[in-house]
Design a protein around this motif. Structure first.
Motif, PDB file in Angstrom:
ATOM      1  N   VAL A 195       0.831  -1.253  -0.072  1.00 33.75           N
ATOM      2  CA  VAL A 195      -0.083  -0.117  -0.146  1.00 33.75           C
ATOM      3  C   VAL A 195       0.802   1.280  -0.069  1.00 33.75           C
ATOM      4  O   VAL A 195       0.521   2.327  -0.620  1.00 33.75           O
ATOM      5  N   THR A 196       2.121   1.120   0.458  1.00 34.52           N
ATOM      6  CA  THR A 196       3.023   2.296   0.709  1.00 34.52           C
ATOM      7  C   THR A 196       3.488   2.560  -0.942  1.00 34.52           C
ATOM      8  O   THR A 196       3.420   3.722  -1.309  1.00 34.52           O
ATOM      9  N   ALA A 197       3.685   1.674  -1.750  1.00 32.75           N
ATOM     10  CA  ALA A 197       4.124   1.720  -2.917  1.00 32.75           C
ATOM     11  C   ALA A 197       2.939   2.006  -3.837  1.00 32.75           C
ATOM     12  O   ALA A 197       3.459   3.147  -4.726  1.00 32.75           O
ATOM     13  N   LEU A 198       1.794   1.781  -3.574  1.00 32.85           N
ATOM     14  CA  LEU A 198       0.692   2.298  -4.254  1.00 32.85           C
ATOM     15  C   LEU A 198       0.272   3.842  -3.918  1.00 32.85           C
ATOM     16  O   LEU A 198       0.151   4.448  -4.970  1.00 32.85           O
ATOM     17  N   ALA A 199       0.421   4.118  -2.750  1.00 34.01           N
ATOM     18  CA  ALA A 199      -0.081   5.409  -2.255  1.00 34.01           C
ATOM     19  C   ALA A 199       0.983   6.425  -2.802  1.00 34.01           C
ATOM     20  O   ALA A 199       0.679   7.482  -3.263  1.00 34.01           O
ATOM     21  N   ASP A 200       2.226   6.221  -2.971  1.00 35.42           N
ATOM     22  CA  ASP A 200       3.180   7.108  -3.441  1.00 35.42           C
ATOM     23  C   ASP A 200       3.721   7.021  -5.002  1.00 35.42           C
ATOM     24  O   ASP A 200       4.192   7.830  -5.297  1.00 35.42           O
ATOM     25  N   GLY A 201       2.623   6.071  -5.713  1.00 38.80           N
ATOM     26  CA  GLY A 201       2.960   5.929  -7.217  1.00 38.80           C
ATOM     27  C   GLY A 201       4.008   5.478  -7.699  1.00 38.80           C
ATOM     28  O   GLY A 201       4.095   5.582  -8.727  1.00 38.80           O
ATOM     29  N   ARG A 202       4.649   4.637  -6.772  1.00 42.98           N
ATOM     30  CA  ARG A 202       5.720   3.824  -7.361  1.00 42.98           C
ATOM     31  C   ARG A 202       5.264   2.576  -8.036  1.00 42.98           C
ATOM     32  O   ARG A 202       6.139   2.348  -9.123  1.00 42.98           O
ATOM     33  N   ILE A 203       4.198   2.121  -7.880  1.00 45.17           N
ATOM     34  CA  ILE A 203       3.642   1.225  -8.611  1.00 45.17           C
ATOM     35  C   ILE A 203       2.181   1.655  -9.255  1.00 45.17           C
ATOM     36  O   ILE A 203       1.365   2.235  -8.505  1.00 45.17           O
ATOM     37  N   ASP A 204       2.020   1.587 -10.492  1.00 41.90           N
ATOM     38  CA  ASP A 204       0.590   2.172 -11.198  1.00 41.90           C
ATOM     39  C   ASP A 204      -0.058   0.659 -11.741  1.00 41.90           C
ATOM     40  O   ASP A 204       0.602   0.110 -12.430  1.00 41.90           O
ATOM     41  N   LEU A 205      -1.247   0.452 -11.184  1.00 43.41           N
ATOM     42  CA  LEU A 205      -2.005  -0.842 -11.697  1.00 43.41           C
ATOM     43  C   LEU A 205      -3.078  -0.268 -12.262  1.00 43.41           C
ATOM     44  O   LEU A 205      -4.021  -1.119 -12.587  1.00 43.41           O
ATOM     45  N   GLY A 206      -3.289   1.034 -12.667  1.00 41.07           N
ATOM     46  CA  GLY A 206      -4.513   1.539 -13.351  1.00 41.07           C
ATOM     47  C   GLY A 206      -4.567   1.096 -14.869  1.00 41.07           C
ATOM     48  O   GLY A 206      -3.591   0.517 -15.467  1.00 41.07           O
ATOM     49  N   PRO A 207      -5.647   1.418 -15.401  1.00 40.35           N
ATOM     50  CA  PRO A 207      -6.166   0.994 -16.790  1.00 40.35           C
ATOM     51  C   PRO A 207      -4.888   1.839 -17.673  1.00 40.35           C
ATOM     52  O   PRO A 207      -4.585   3.082 -17.452  1.00 40.35           O
ATOM     53  N   GLY A 208      -4.431   1.123 -18.528  1.00 43.91           N
ATOM     54  CA  GLY A 208      -3.315   1.694 -19.478  1.00 43.91           C
ATOM     55  C   GLY A 208      -1.999   1.556 -18.954  1.00 43.91           C
ATOM     56  O   GLY A 208      -0.934   1.799 -19.519  1.00 43.91           O
ATOM     57  N   SER A 209      -1.857   1.133 -17.515  1.00 41.72           N
ATOM     58  CA  SER A 209      -0.600   0.813 -17.044  1.00 41.72           C
ATOM     59  C   SER A 209       0.254  -0.481 -17.905  1.00 41.72           C
ATOM     60  O   SER A 209      -0.179  -0.989 -18.341  1.00 41.72           O
ATOM     61  N   ASP A 210       1.524  -0.201 -17.681  1.00 44.12           N
ATOM     62  CA  ASP A 210       2.297  -1.098 -18.253  1.00 44.12           C
ATOM     63  C   ASP A 210       2.369  -2.470 -17.491  1.00 44.12           C
ATOM     64  O   ASP A 210       3.098  -2.512 -16.559  1.00 44.12           O
ATOM     65  N   ARG A 211       1.808  -3.416 -18.073  1.00 43.35           N
ATOM     66  CA  ARG A 211       1.885  -4.611 -17.263  1.00 43.35           C
ATOM     67  C   ARG A 211       2.901  -5.570 -16.823  1.00 43.35           C
ATOM     68  O   ARG A 211       3.081  -5.904 -15.807  1.00 43.35           O
ATOM     69  N   GLN A 212       3.731  -5.420 -17.711  1.00 47.00           N
ATOM     70  CA  GLN A 212       4.937  -6.207 -17.398  1.00 47.00           C
ATOM     71  C   GLN A 212       5.794  -5.441 -16.505  1.00 47.00           C
ATOM     72  O   GLN A 212       6.443  -6.018 -15.769  1.00 47.00           O
TER      73      GLN A 212
END
Length: 310
Positions: free
Chosen positions: A204-221
């Motif tokens: 959740v820390t990585a998601l909150a600070d934007g280090r990981i993007d899982l949103g539509p259009g994100s780079d899956r790999q």
């Protein structure tokens, strides 16, 4: 095109719509999975329909989705109608309504082991999510525990940290907490094994600070690689997130117990490596092959729930 079933009702922000799809569509595992894994307060199965809360840009919403002949019935209650298009897009994504089942099934039935499964229930979809970050959190909570235990853990998190809402038509009570709200938690206060607590807070820390993007259009790999690098997230969790949150049609959970049990029953290779090699023939639709494999098991995720309120 979406066809409105009549005009919006007299109450502002309430609409009834028809969500079309490419036939065939097998609703059993799609709605069965969503109902069986539903988080108390955020999701429910009520009177033959799946209902859940939505966190949207301009406010929140509640959606009721019902499998009907030739379309999905969709009832939306929105606090701001500017979120209508986004809410519809999320519902379509959740139910995988833009899939091409003919192309998927034509390829999968080339495997003699899968052909009878496809023939029996064609048009299986991948149950996805309306919020990728929410699903990622739930995937970590569900590591190495039963469906019931995962629901319990998620329900506790929602009750303690979710945003309360009012549901005039049912029993929904909260929006699922955002990553930023969970990142500040003291891990010691989470009723989880220590390794899973740490993995959850790291995620959740990585998601909150934007280090990981899982949103539509994100780079899956790229997202896969970033998730894999987080301590405590193994292949099952990463591939499950890829399948249901990132929308990868070719994700494959070779280590999943249900998948391996189905492989054994179908005389397919059972070890993850050998099964992955065999599954190369199912590409680029391995996520759908997983749905057919899971459906061989006797579990609530594989069948529509009773129509009574739950």
């Amino acid at each position: 095109m979406l066809r409105a079933r009549g005009h919006p009702s007299a109450v502002p922000g309430e609409l009834s719509l028809r969500l079309p799809f490419r036939a065939p569509l097998c609703p059993d595992n799609l709605f069965g999975h969503l109902a069986a894994t539903g988080v108390p307060g955020v999701e429910e199965w009520r009177e033959g329909a799946y209902r859940r809360t939505l966190r949207l840009r301009h406010g929140h919403g509640i959606v009721t989705l019902r499998p009907l002949t030739g379309h999905i019935g969709c009832e939306l209650i929105l606090t701001d109608l500017r979120d209508l298009s986004a809410a519809i897009a999320r519902c379509r994504r959740l139910l995988d309504l833009d899939a091409d089942p003919v192309a998927v099934d034509d390829l999968l039935r080339r495997d003699p082991a899968l052909a009878p499964l496809v023939g029996k229930s064609p048009g299986r979809r991948v149950p996805r999510t309306v919020d990728a970050s929410e699903f990622a959190v739930r995937a970590v909570l569900g590591q190495q525990v039963s469906t019931a235990a995962a629901r319990t853990h998620a329900g506790r998190l929602v009750a303690a940290h979710g945003e309360p809402i009012t549901d005039p038509a049912g029993g929904l009570t909260h929006l699922f907490p955002e990553p930023a709200a969970l990142a500040s938690l003291d891990p010691a206060r989470l009723a989880l094994p220590q390794a899973r607590r740490n993995a959850l807070i790291t995620l959740v820390t990585a998601l909150a600070d934007g280090r990981i993007d899982l949103g539509p259009g994100s780079d899956r790999q790229r997202a896969r690689a970033q998730l894999t690098a987080l301590r405590g997230l193994g292949p099952w969790t990463v591939e499950t997130i890829a399948m249901r949150a990132l929308g990868d049609p070719d994700a494959f959970v070779a280590t999943d117990l249900g998948v391996r049990a189905a492989a054994r029953a179908l005389d397919l290779p059972v070890t993850p490596g050998a099964l992955t090699r065999h599954a190369a023939a199912w590409r680029p639709w391995r996520s759908y092959a997983v749905q057919y494999l899971w459906a061989t098991g006797d579990h609530a995720v594989n069948r529509l729930p009773p129509t009574a309120t739950t």
